[in-house]
Design an enzyme around this catalytic site. Structure first.
Site, short mmCIF file in Angstrom:
data_model
loop_
_atom_site.label_atom_id
_atom_site.label_comp_id
_atom_site.label_asym_id
_atom_site.label_seq_id
_atom_site.Cartn_x
_atom_site.Cartn_y
_atom_site.Cartn_z
CB SER A 232 49.25 40.49 33.64
OG SER A 232 50.19 40.13 34.62
CG ASP A 327 45.56 36.05 39.34
OD1 ASP A 327 46.66 35.43 39.27
OD2 ASP A 327 45.38 37.16 38.83
CG HIS A 361 47.63 35.90 35.97
ND1 HIS A 361 47.24 37.02 36.66
CD2 HIS A 361 48.53 36.32 35.04
CE1 HIS A 361 47.89 38.09 36.18
NE2 HIS A 361 48.67 37.68 35.20
#
Length: 432
Positions: A232, A327, A361
């Protein structure tokens, strides 16, 4: 509860978090239909559970490695389906397991078909984060704070700096599991941990430089080049670490951005990259109450934002880019494409890339509960993370093995290197 039906977890009821455990049921009636359940409580007290319906064979046996689920949390042959399909008992909750000292405890049970169903057998699976002999040492040195994990034995071992996510505090799960697989791993917090500030307004690369030098000084580390793993927001931090700092041999970028995001980046007290910002009005509401935010970041390729792009062509080590195509937090695949094109344009071949079409994600070590949505600290609302549970779980298994192979290949070390390093350290000590 019947004493006849037997539920076994093989090869052992105690295993590492990232290990597959085989679930077998015996002594049922021939062709008997039962429900097999899994239940766990995370560190925040949130209960996660799953269930699946199975039909025993002619001998009254069920083997989740072999037999298909007929319904429930998943269908088909899914040996670890009861683990990844567990869902929270309340909406928008992500499974929290950050403390490496306590196991992830899963209660498996077998029930008669229909309604609540009388329990026929049960077994407890302790999924530990630290293998036997792994050492855990909290680190409070200089400006950085973290935890160092070291495998048993004298080494030498490859070393990895784990940045995990950008959120406050510290997560030990991935670092402790990598140490259990033969790596010296330092996981660091950027804010919100111990005596650190609760929030920050800028990021300084010097912080990570200090952490890398600490890692390289460890006696069990036999290679002067370390690895960096991210996820991330910390993905762009990892890119900057690899591009601006010496001593980084391998970098794993998972579902991040190609630009420095959210906060300006400094090194030696000077700003080296501005922040690519976001427009929270671009988030898309859904019926679930969670939002889709993969389009909130400004376009990094426009003229006014190009200054935030990270000059990854400067990096001396290799990259492993990992992008989930579903994602819903970042447009990770598009950012990965930008980086691949940039490296090729500069004549670089120091990278490999992997895409997962059905993954979301949060690609983490395998066999934890899949998270469809949870609260996002930056957005201030629950968001959808994307992905289809089965595909996401398969991606986690695949990339976890690939990450370990990537680091071992590029950061391998031997006793000769370790001896040479010790001699250099001794000479340096004598000169002081």
């Amino acid at each position: 509860m019947s004493s006849q039906v037997r539920l076994r977890l093989l090869p052992s009821a105690r295993c590492l978090f990232d290990e597959h455990v085989q679930v077998k049921v015996a002594l049922l009636r021939s062709r008997q239909v039962v429900t097999v359940r899994a239940r766990s409580t995370d560190e925040k007290g949130v209960v996660f559970s799953s269930s699946a319906t199975y039909r025993a064979d002619g001998r009254g046996e069920i083997d989740l490695d072999r037999d298909p689920s007929l319904g429930g949390s998943y269908v088909g042959v899914e040996p670890t389906g009861l683990l990844w399909s567990m869902r929270a008992d309340r909406p928008h909750k992500r499974f929290q397991k950050t403390n490496s000292l306590s196991p992830h405890v899963v209660k498996f049970s077998v029930h008669e078909e229909g309604g609540e169903g009388r329990m026929l057998a049960e077994a407890t699976n302790e999924r530990v984060l630290m293998g036997d002999g792994v050492r855990r040492v909290p680190v409070k040195e200089g400006n950085f704070r973290g935890v160092l994990f070291t495998p048993p034995g004298g080494g030498p071992f490859p070393a990895v700096l784990d940045l995990y996510t950008f959120g406050g505090g510290l997560s030990e799960k991935r670092a402790s599991l990598l140490a259990s697989r033969g790596f010296v791993v330092l996981t660091v917090a950027l804010y919100g941990h111990d005596d650190m500030p609760k929030n920050i307004r800028e990021v300084h690369l010097d912080y990570f430089e200090e952490a890398i030098e600490f890692l390289r000084r460890q006696d069990q580390v036999g290679n002067n080049r370390v690895g960096v793993i991210s996820l991330s927001k910390s993905g762009d931090l990892a890119l900057s670490v690899a591009s601006f700092l010496p001593g980084v041999g391998a970098t794993v970028w998972i579902n991040g951005c190609c630009s420095n995001t959210l906060l300006p980046l400094y090194y030696k007290r000077s700003q080296i990259l501005p922040a690519l910002m976001f427009d929270v009005t671009q988030i898309i509401p859904t019926e679930s109450g969670a939002f889709i935010g993969n389009n909130v970041l400004h376009n990094p390729l426009t003229e006014e934002n190009k200054g935030s792009l990270i000059p990854i062509e400067q990096a001396k080590g290799r990259f492993l880019f990992v992008a989930s195509e579903d994602d819903l937090n970042w447009d990770s695949k598009a950012y990965m494409d930008v980086m691949v094109e940039r490296l090729k344009r500069h004549g670089k071949e120091n990278f490999e890339s992997v895409c997962y079409p059905g993954a979301g994600h949060y690609l983490e070590p395998p066999y934890g509960p899949y998270c469809p949505s949870s609260f996002h600290g930056i957005v201030g609302k629950p968001v959808l993370w994307g992905g289809e549970p089965r595909s996401h779980a398969a991606a986690e298994v695949h990339i976890w093995m690939k990450i370990q192979e990537f680091f071992r290949t590029l950061l391998s070390c031997d006793a000769t290197q370790n001896k040479a390093k010790s001699l250099i350290q001794l000479q340096s000590y004598k000169q002081q």
